[in-house]
Every structure is written in structure tokens, then in C-alpha cells.
Write an enzyme that holds these catalytic residues in place. Structure first.
Site, PDB file in Angstrom:
ATOM      1  N   GLY A  12      41.772  26.933  95.549  1.00 53.36           N
ATOM      2  CA  GLY A  12      41.904  25.741  96.133  1.00 53.36           C
ATOM      3  C   GLY A  12      43.040  25.209  96.295  1.00 53.36           C
ATOM      4  N   CYS A  13      42.386  23.970  95.847  1.00 51.41           N
ATOM      5  CA  CYS A  13      43.668  22.457  95.832  1.00 51.41           C
ATOM      6  C   CYS A  13      45.258  23.227  94.969  1.00 51.41           C
ATOM      7  CB  CYS A  13      43.759  21.685  95.338  1.00 51.41           C
ATOM      8  SG  CYS A  13      44.427  20.418  95.189  1.00 51.41           S
ATOM      9  N   PHE A  14      46.146  23.668  95.795  1.00 50.01           N
ATOM     10  CA  PHE A  14      48.223  24.109  95.079  1.00 50.01           C
ATOM     11  C   PHE A  14      48.163  23.157  94.231  1.00 50.01           C
ATOM     12  CE2 PHE A  14      50.313  23.548  98.988  1.00 50.01           C
ATOM     13  CZ  PHE A  14      50.324  21.565  98.668  1.00 50.01           C
ATOM     14  N   TRP A  15      47.550  21.758  94.079  1.00 53.02           N
ATOM     15  CA  TRP A  15      47.839  21.177  92.736  1.00 53.02           C
ATOM     16  C   TRP A  15      47.529  21.335  91.339  1.00 53.02           C
ATOM     17  CZ3 TRP A  15      46.833  16.040  95.719  1.00 53.02           C
ATOM     18  CH2 TRP A  15      47.714  15.951  96.204  1.00 53.02           C
ATOM     19  N   SER A  16      46.409  21.595  91.261  1.00 48.01           N
ATOM     20  CA  SER A  16      45.123  22.187  90.523  1.00 48.01           C
ATOM     21  C   SER A  16      45.431  23.484  89.760  1.00 48.01           C
ATOM     22  CB  SER A  16      44.136  22.292  90.330  1.00 48.01           C
ATOM     23  OG  SER A  16      43.346  20.715  90.802  1.00 48.01           O
TER      24      SER A  16
END
Length: 157
Positions: A12-16
Site C-alpha cells: 500500500g502507501c509507502f509512507w505507512s
């Protein structure tokens, strides 16, 4: 002396994903970027528009004397939905699909066994792709350590 190895996950979102792994004992460093596509040095815009074929990933450098690849895989499985193709939560698109990129045959075997084990606990079929690592392209600087830079954003894992 550290026994440094590398793991790459698309979840998913690489930030998380980066925020999750950067707090783990034994993780030396994390970096977000793109892998698996067909464009050299893709931009975030190209990836988000589906023009590059890349997956948003987190690259994890870790000390294998402190944490194992199996341990990292356990965090991977427990912190995203591996049964939903091209989506994690509100984020929709191929770039958010579930991937494990391996560097060695040993990592591939461990990842495949981990997937088989995890499937026993899931009602739905796991759609996580396990692929040989290809070129890693670091994401733009503003994506690196995103939640650390935005210290008013706190995630609970």
C-alpha cells in the site's frame, strides 16, 4: 558488526509501510521508492497515473543477527490486507498492490513458505506477488520519512 541484509515490500502507501518498519529493533534504515516497473527513474506522478508499472515499496536494511527476514515478513502480513488486489484502504491503483521482492533464492523460499502459512489463516485468497527484486528507484525526498517530518501525524500499529 552488523550482518546487513535488505528486504523490499509493497504493502500500500509507502509512507505507512516505512513508518512501521523504521521503528523495529534491528532495522538499520528504511527508504521508500518504486520497484517492478518499466520506466527508468519514475516520478511519483508517473507511478500514480499508472504510466510506469511500478509499485510503491519500502526498502528495509536490517541486521539479521537482531531480526530475521521471517520476522519482517510477519510484520508485512499483519499490517496490510494481502487479499485485496491493487488496493489498500482508501488507496486504489496498481502501485498499491501487495508485493514481496526477493534478492536471493533463500528469501524467495522463505517468502513462499510464509505465504503458504499465512493462507491457512485467511478466508480469502492471498494475492500478494512474490517477485525477484529489480531496480529500486528512490522516491522523491518529500516522501522519505514522511510521517516523521509531519510530526503531528501519528500512526498506531
Amino acid at each position: 558488526m552488523a550482518n546487513t541484509e535488505t528486504a523490499v515490500f509493497g504493502m500500500g502507501c509507502f509512507w505507512s509501510a516505512e513508518e512501521l518498519f523504521r521503528h523495529v529493533d534491528g532495522v538499520i534504515s528504511t527508504e521508500v521508492g518504486y520497484m517492478g516497473g518499466n520506466v527508468k527513474n519514475p516520478t511519483y506522478g508517473q507511478v500514480c497515473r499508472g504510466k510506469s508499472g511500478h509499485i510503491e515499496v519500502v526498502k528495509v536494511s536490517y541486521d539479521s543477527k537482531i531480526i530475521t527476514y521471517d520476522d519482517l515478513l510477519e510484520l508485512f502480513w499483519k499490517n496490510h490486507d494481502p487479499t485485496t488486489p491493487n488496493r489498500q484502504g482508501w488507496d486504489v491503483g496498481e502501485q498499491y498492490s501487495s508485493h514481496i521482492f526477493y534478492f536471493t533464492d533463500e528469501q524467495r523460499i522463505v517468502a513462499e513458505k510464509s505465504l503458504e502459512k499465512m493462507q491457512c489463516y485467511m478466508d480469502l485468497k492471498i494475492v500478494t506477488a512474490i517477485k525477484k527484486a529489480s531496480d529500486f528507484f528512490p522516491a522523491e525526498e518529500y516522501h522519505q520519512k514522511y510521517f516523521m517530518k509531519k510530526n503531528n501525524c501519528i500512526l498506531n500499529f
